[in-house]
Motif scaffolding. Structure first.
Motif, PDB file in Angstrom:
ATOM      1  N   LEU A 202       0.832  -1.204   0.000  1.00 22.07           N
ATOM      2  CA  LEU A 202       0.000   0.000   0.000  1.00 22.07           C
ATOM      3  C   LEU A 202       0.867   1.254   0.000  1.00 22.07           C
ATOM      4  N   THR A 203       1.863   1.279   0.860  1.00 24.08           N
ATOM      5  CA  THR A 203       2.733   2.452   0.950  1.00 24.08           C
ATOM      6  C   THR A 203       3.436   2.728  -0.371  1.00 24.08           C
ATOM      7  N   GLU A 204       3.986   1.662  -0.989  1.00 23.73           N
ATOM      8  CA  GLU A 204       4.678   1.825  -2.261  1.00 23.73           C
ATOM      9  C   GLU A 204       3.703   2.233  -3.363  1.00 23.73           C
ATOM     10  N   GLY A 205       2.510   1.661  -3.338  1.00 23.31           N
ATOM     11  CA  GLY A 205       1.519   2.010  -4.357  1.00 23.31           C
ATOM     12  C   GLY A 205       1.119   3.467  -4.296  1.00 23.31           C
ATOM     13  N   LEU A 206       0.908   3.964  -3.082  1.00 24.43           N
ATOM     14  CA  LEU A 206       0.554   5.377  -2.928  1.00 24.43           C
ATOM     15  C   LEU A 206       1.717   6.283  -3.345  1.00 24.43           C
ATOM     16  N   ALA A 207       2.930   5.904  -2.968  1.00 22.26           N
ATOM     17  CA  ALA A 207       4.103   6.722  -3.301  1.00 22.26           C
ATOM     18  C   ALA A 207       4.338   6.778  -4.799  1.00 22.26           C
ATOM     19  N   GLN A 208       4.017   5.687  -5.501  1.00 23.53           N
ATOM     20  CA  GLN A 208       4.258   5.629  -6.938  1.00 23.53           C
ATOM     21  C   GLN A 208       3.060   6.121  -7.754  1.00 23.53           C
ATOM     22  N   GLY A 209       2.008   6.530  -7.068  1.00 20.80           N
ATOM     23  CA  GLY A 209       0.844   7.047  -7.773  1.00 20.80           C
ATOM     24  C   GLY A 209       0.049   5.989  -8.504  1.00 20.80           C
ATOM     25  N   GLN A 210       0.060   4.759  -8.019  1.00 19.74           N
ATOM     26  CA  GLN A 210      -0.690   3.684  -8.672  1.00 19.74           C
ATOM     27  C   GLN A 210      -2.194   3.888  -8.490  1.00 19.74           C
ATOM     28  N   GLY A 211      -2.959   3.330  -9.418  1.00 19.39           N
ATOM     29  CA  GLY A 211      -4.407   3.410  -9.341  1.00 19.39           C
ATOM     30  C   GLY A 211      -4.963   2.380  -8.369  1.00 19.39           C
ATOM     31  N   PRO A 212      -6.234   2.476  -8.023  1.00 21.67           N
ATOM     32  CA  PRO A 212      -6.830   1.562  -7.050  1.00 21.67           C
ATOM     33  C   PRO A 212      -6.799   0.101  -7.485  1.00 21.67           C
ATOM     34  N   ARG A 213      -7.005  -0.140  -8.784  1.00 24.64           N
ATOM     35  CA  ARG A 213      -6.981  -1.528  -9.267  1.00 24.64           C
ATOM     36  C   ARG A 213      -5.598  -2.151  -9.079  1.00 24.64           C
ATOM     37  N   LYS A 214      -4.555  -1.401  -9.415  1.00 21.81           N
ATOM     38  CA  LYS A 214      -3.189  -1.904  -9.271  1.00 21.81           C
ATOM     39  C   LYS A 214      -2.853  -2.141  -7.807  1.00 21.81           C
ATOM     40  N   ILE A 215      -3.216  -1.210  -6.942  1.00 21.71           N
ATOM     41  CA  ILE A 215      -2.925  -1.360  -5.518  1.00 21.71           C
ATOM     42  C   ILE A 215      -3.661  -2.582  -4.951  1.00 21.71           C
TER      43      ILE A 215
END
Length: 366
Positions: A202-215
């Motif tokens: 979750l932390t990496e996904g938010l930092a990288q600007g990933q979308g909800p589906r990817k996270i």
């Protein structure tokens, strides 16, 4: 009947089947007879982790709990409430994250809110719905059955339904309680390990600007590969541990601490000729009861069992104890053999208002 030259275990010739067919049957034998509880325990825990995946999918993607925006979840894997084994996953819909539940100005605040939710979800969907004691108990009881059969083979007279009664004996009650605690603590450790992996995703996904589906997909990958995988291994292993400990405890209860046991390794249930090298090297080795404690399971998902060693009958003490166990009494009310001197059997004990007379089975047999 001789085996023809050049024939082998795959030969359909009638002369070969008695020899090689029996060997193949031996390969498929599980000495613990715990395949069903191991399978069902693992399946149950996988379903509980699937409930976490369901909430992640519905909350992060469908409800946009992170406030990131994105398409709905209609075609996302594990989007329904049924796991891959066709077992209905019971979910608490109140735990599904709502719209914007983790939508905060900073990623740190969003991660902290998700962290609180994840702890609650693990507690509500996994730990509170653990239900693993029933499977551990089944493994423990079958371990007693296994030990009693070994004792009967050596001449002891023990009722066929002895396990249900024996579980009430303090030494077994205490040991079984420890097995319950250990299995639950193992599951708690798995949720903690899975939680760490999930939080990192979750932390990496938010930092990288990933979308909800990817996270959501990355989080559920950790649920699958850490949570479900380790829970499956834990379930299979802890049932075997309960089986092993109950067998050793039953041997000790009947014969005392000076009895000896040897390991019996399971031959692969896959029907091939491959056997775990570790367990193969263990088979046939003789241990004292104290030395045997903690040896099985030898490794995760081990399926070995303890059998009485020939050395058990060499000591006069053990021989005397086995001889004592041949003197069985029977309840005149129902005829069930009694493994210990008592006024009546466990079944009639609940219904009878007065003590029933006992008959010495040696006189009946004579």
């Amino acid at each position: 009947m001789s085996v023809h030259a050049g024939h082998g275990q795959d030969c359909d010739h009638a002369a070969c089947q008695p020899r090689f067919g029996a060997r193949e049957e031996q390969r498929r034998t599980d000495p613990t007879r715990t395949k069903t509880p191991r399978k069902r325990f693992a399946q149950h825990l996988r379903g509980r982790f699937d409930a976490i995946k369901y909430h992640v999918n519905r909350g992060i993607v469908d409800n946009d709990a992170l406030g990131l925006g994105g398409p709905d979840i209609s075609n996302l894997e594990a989007g329904d409430d049924t796991d891959e084994f066709g077992v209905q996953v019971d979910t608490n819909d109140d735990l599904t994250p709502g719209t914007g539940q983790f939508d905060f100005p900073s990623n740190a605040d969003a991660a902290a809110a998700f962290d609180d939710w994840l702890d609650e979800a693990f507690e509500g969907e996994i730990l509170e719905k653990y239900n693993g004691d029933r499977y551990v108990r089944t493994g423990y009881r079958r371990g007693i059955d296994h030990a009693d059969k070994q004792l009967r083979d050596y001449g002891a007279t023990i009722p066929e339904d002895n396990a249900a009664q024996t579980l009430r004996i303090p030494i077994h009650e205490d040991k079984l309680s420890l097995m319950y605690e250990r299995a639950f603590e193992e599951l708690e450790g798995i949720t903690q390990a899975a939680g760490q992996e999930i939080r990192r995703e979750l932390t990496e996904g938010l930092a990288q600007g990933q979308g909800p589906r990817k996270i959501a997909r990355n989080i559920n990958d950790r649920v699958e590969k850490v949570g479900k995988t380790r829970a499956t291994v834990m379930a299979r292993t802890e049932v075997i541990r309960a089986h092993s400990e109950s067998s050793l405890t039953e041997y000790e209860r009947i014969l005392g601490e000076d009895a000896a046991v040897s390991a019996k390794a399971e031959i692969s249930t896959a029907g091939d000729n491959r056997v775990c090298d570790i367990c193969l090297g263990l088979e046939g080795r003789v241990f004292s009861l104290q030395e045997a404690r903690g040896v099985i399971p030898v490794h995760p998902q081990c399926r070995c069992a303890w059998v009485l060693a020939e050395e058990t009958l060499q000591g006069s003490t053990n021989s005397a104890r086995l001889q004592d166990k041949r003197v069985a009494l029977a309840c005149d009310e129902c005829g069930i053999p009694l493994a210990e001197e008592r006024p009546r059997c466990w079944h009639c004990d609940r219904a009878a208002a007065v003590d029933l007379p006992m008959t010495d089975l040696r006189d009946v047999a004579g």
